[in-house]
Design an enzyme around this catalytic site. Structure first.
Site, PDB file in Angstrom:
ATOM      1  N   LYS A  82      42.004  67.427  35.677  1.00 43.13           N
ATOM      2  CA  LYS A  82      41.329  66.039  35.572  1.00 43.13           C
ATOM      3  C   LYS A  82      41.861  64.874  36.007  1.00 43.13           C
ATOM      4  O   LYS A  82      42.105  64.754  37.442  1.00 43.13           O
ATOM      5  CB  LYS A  82      40.766  65.875  34.117  1.00 43.13           C
ATOM      6  CG  LYS A  82      39.830  66.718  33.428  1.00 43.13           C
ATOM      7  CD  LYS A  82      39.336  66.637  31.954  1.00 43.13           C
ATOM      8  CE  LYS A  82      38.274  67.284  31.702  1.00 43.13           C
ATOM      9  NZ  LYS A  82      37.029  67.209  32.225  1.00 43.13           N
ATOM     10  N   PHE A 105      38.111  73.048  22.724  1.00 48.23           N
ATOM     11  CA  PHE A 105      37.366  73.530  24.029  1.00 48.23           C
ATOM     12  C   PHE A 105      38.555  73.635  24.961  1.00 48.23           C
ATOM     13  O   PHE A 105      39.516  72.669  25.325  1.00 48.23           O
ATOM     14  CB  PHE A 105      36.562  72.433  24.631  1.00 48.23           C
ATOM     15  CG  PHE A 105      35.840  72.842  25.867  1.00 48.23           C
ATOM     16  CD1 PHE A 105      34.627  73.519  26.034  1.00 48.23           C
ATOM     17  CD2 PHE A 105      36.556  72.462  27.154  1.00 48.23           C
ATOM     18  CE1 PHE A 105      34.317  73.654  27.186  1.00 48.23           C
ATOM     19  CE2 PHE A 105      35.960  72.800  28.287  1.00 48.23           C
ATOM     20  CZ  PHE A 105      34.654  73.448  28.344  1.00 48.23           C
ATOM     21  N   ASP A 149      47.239  71.640  25.509  1.00 49.30           N
ATOM     22  CA  ASP A 149      46.279  71.600  26.439  1.00 49.30           C
ATOM     23  C   ASP A 149      45.880  70.187  26.652  1.00 49.30           C
ATOM     24  O   ASP A 149      45.144  69.408  25.824  1.00 49.30           O
ATOM     25  CB  ASP A 149      44.927  72.235  25.934  1.00 49.30           C
ATOM     26  CG  ASP A 149      43.685  72.118  27.141  1.00 49.30           C
ATOM     27  OD1 ASP A 149      43.913  71.704  27.837  1.00 49.30           O
ATOM     28  OD2 ASP A 149      42.855  72.828  26.742  1.00 49.30           O
ATOM     29  N   THR A 200      44.955  83.212  45.499  1.00 50.20           N
ATOM     30  CA  THR A 200      45.074  82.907  46.987  1.00 50.20           C
ATOM     31  C   THR A 200      45.850  81.542  46.984  1.00 50.20           C
ATOM     32  O   THR A 200      46.921  81.352  47.874  1.00 50.20           O
ATOM     33  CB  THR A 200      43.792  82.818  47.660  1.00 50.20           C
ATOM     34  OG1 THR A 200      43.386  84.487  47.640  1.00 50.20           O
ATOM     35  CG2 THR A 200      44.075  82.480  49.167  1.00 50.20           C
TER      36      THR A 200
END
Length: 499
Positions: A358, A217, A327, A382
């Site tokens: 997280k 995931f 990751d 941005t």
């Protein structure tokens, strides 16, 4: 005349008071003085979700798809390791907002940071960091994200982002840009490349790929979703890239009783990875520019792999001229007893990219210098992160260091794992496959139905836990989790298993 006691509405009005000499002691006192104390244990007053939660659910569901909502929380009353819902139930939270609350709820250090008038102005004037960063931004990056006890070893470059998905998404871009530059040997862009990229054609839009793993995931944006393979509901109806997918090792537990079988599983998966590199390059003509992998597959079921597997994986990736992206969105920030889970693997050299979010409060990724783009605006949006989240992270990492929380995580994790193994021996027909690093812990229910039943009954006893994979129950407590909290969880689990 200023009130001595700080009602929440009065405290809110104090925010608007004019700050004199750079300080407003009244506001600070109101912010930190009304903290709820952590309960001594769970308190369950109603079924969960209770009547107020159900009413709010109806209201929210009329505005958006809300069927994932479990209950509504009262974050003003939540404290430490306990989340309080709107019906007054106090739940020991071993799930912590899907592993994203490092110090629990309403930690005084974080609230104190928000009371600083300088920080209030940073929050009020959120900059477009890629073009107008504040004067303190380079120093903040160095002193928080790149300090020695925070940054992954030997990684000195940082790109900040908003969330885990966009961190992986933009890291893919860094990898593709770096890989393409290698292929053109550093030469400038050609006229053909410039024109063809505008209509999504090669050579300007090359056919490269990112290899990922079954059960992974990595997020829900389009590129990240193409590397996500944990649940069909994440992916159904959404177009995806045809990128290679390798097998992640599926170990047998207990590990010490299945050494040979698990070593063979490592070899099988590594051989498959080698084959996929070759097939992508020669047959599909879509070479692998990078490989993304979680140190522990979290959403996919808390699947672990050995340090030897990761060492050999890195060797294969380097041999094929690709980049290794680890990751650490869910594992980063200390839950495995080290700031970064891949530190457990003793890799011969640092990963090329490490993504995070997280527990780190903001998104982003560390990377080797070679992956820094040569031109501006190649990786850009941005906001490029959020300075207000760095304020919170600075308070968090200071507390981690001051209170030696990583040592606590290791100690409490070892205690919890051992007690769970004792429960497994007693109730082997109900739970199995105890595994974890630090307090990043999981175990399986004997069936999916048994797993779901255990989680439901834990909630009824005032324990907020989570599931992952097909039949795993996962623990994601705060770094402030202690043996006392572990015993409350273990006692509740034991009583459920006895039934």
């Amino acid at each position: 005349m200023i009130a001595n006691k700080c009602h929440p509405r009065i405290a809110a009005r104090f925010l608007t008071r004019r700050i004199i000499d750079g300080r407003d002691a009244t506001w600070k006192r109101c912010l930190t003085g009304s903290l709820a104390e952590e309960p001594k244990g769970p308190v369950v007053k109603t079924e969960i979700p209770g009547p107020r939660s159900r009413h709010l659910f109806q209201e929210l569901n009329s505005l958006q798809q809300a069927s994932s909502v479990q209950f509504f929380a009262d974050y003003e009353k939540s404290a430490g390791n306990y989340i309080v819902d709107v019906d007054g139930n106090s739940l020991l939270d071993v799930y912590m907002q899907i592993s994203s609350m490092p110090l629990g709820y309403n930690h005084p250090a974080m609230l104190h940071a928000l009371a600083n008038p300088v920080n209030q102005k940073i929050i009020a004037n959120r900059p477009a960091l890629g073009v107008f960063p504040g004067k303190d931004w380079p120093g903040k990056l160095k002193n928080v994200l790149l300090r020695n006890d925070v940054a992954p070893p030997s990684l000195s470059h940082i790109t900040t982002m908003m969330c885990g998905s966009c961190s992986n998404e933009n890291a893919f871009k860094n990898i593709f840009i770096w890989y393409a530059d290698q292929q053109r040997h550093g030469a400038p862009f050609t006229k053909e490349e410039i024109e063809s990229c505008m209509i999504n054609q090669s050579p300007g839009s090359p056919k490269y790929s990112i290899m990922s793993f079954k059960g992974a995931f990595h997020g829900r944006t389009l590129g990240s979703l193409s590397t996500t393979h944990s649940k069909y509901i994440h992916k159904l109806d959404v177009p995806a890239f045809d990128w290679p997918i390798a097998s992640f090792p599926q170990y047998k537990y207990p590990l010490e009783e299945n050494v040979r079988e698990n070593q063979e599983e490592d070899k099988r998966c590594l051989a498959e990875i080698e084959e996929l590199f070759e097939k992508s390059r020669k047959e599909k003509k879509v070479p692998v520019a990078g490989v993304i992998i979680e140190p522990i597959q979290a959403e996919g079921g808390d699947n672990h792999a050995s340090p030897e597997f990761f060492q050999q994986l890195q060797r294969i990736i380097k041999k094929n001229g690709a980049a290794l992206l680890i990751d650490e969105v869910q594992t980063g920030g200390g839950p495995t007893g080290k700031m970064w889970c891949h530190e457990h693997f003793n890799l011969p050299s640092p990963p090329d990219v490490v993504t995070f979010s997280k527990k780190m409060q903001m998104g982003g990724y560390y990377h080797v210098p070679d992956l820094k783009p040569k031109q501006s605006y190649r990786v850009f949006n941005t906001w490029m992160g959020d300075p207000s989240k760095l304020i919170l992270l600075e308070a968090i990492v200071d507390i981690i260091a001051k209170e030696h929380l990583l040592d606590r995580v290791t100690k409490v994790g070892n205690y919890t794992l051992q007690e769970l193994r004792n429960l497994e021996k007693e109730f082997s027909t109900s739970i199995n496959s105890i595994r974890g690093r630090g307090t990043f812990i999981a175990f399986n229910g004997s069936t999916q139905e048994r797993r779901d039943d255990i989680i439901k009954k834990l909630l009824a006893k005032g324990i907020q836990a989570g599931g992952c994979g097909v039949n795993a129950i996962r623990m994601r407590p705060a770094l402030t989790f202690t043996e006392k909290h572990a015993d409350i969880f273990l006692d509740a689990l034991r009583s459920i298993l006895k039934q």
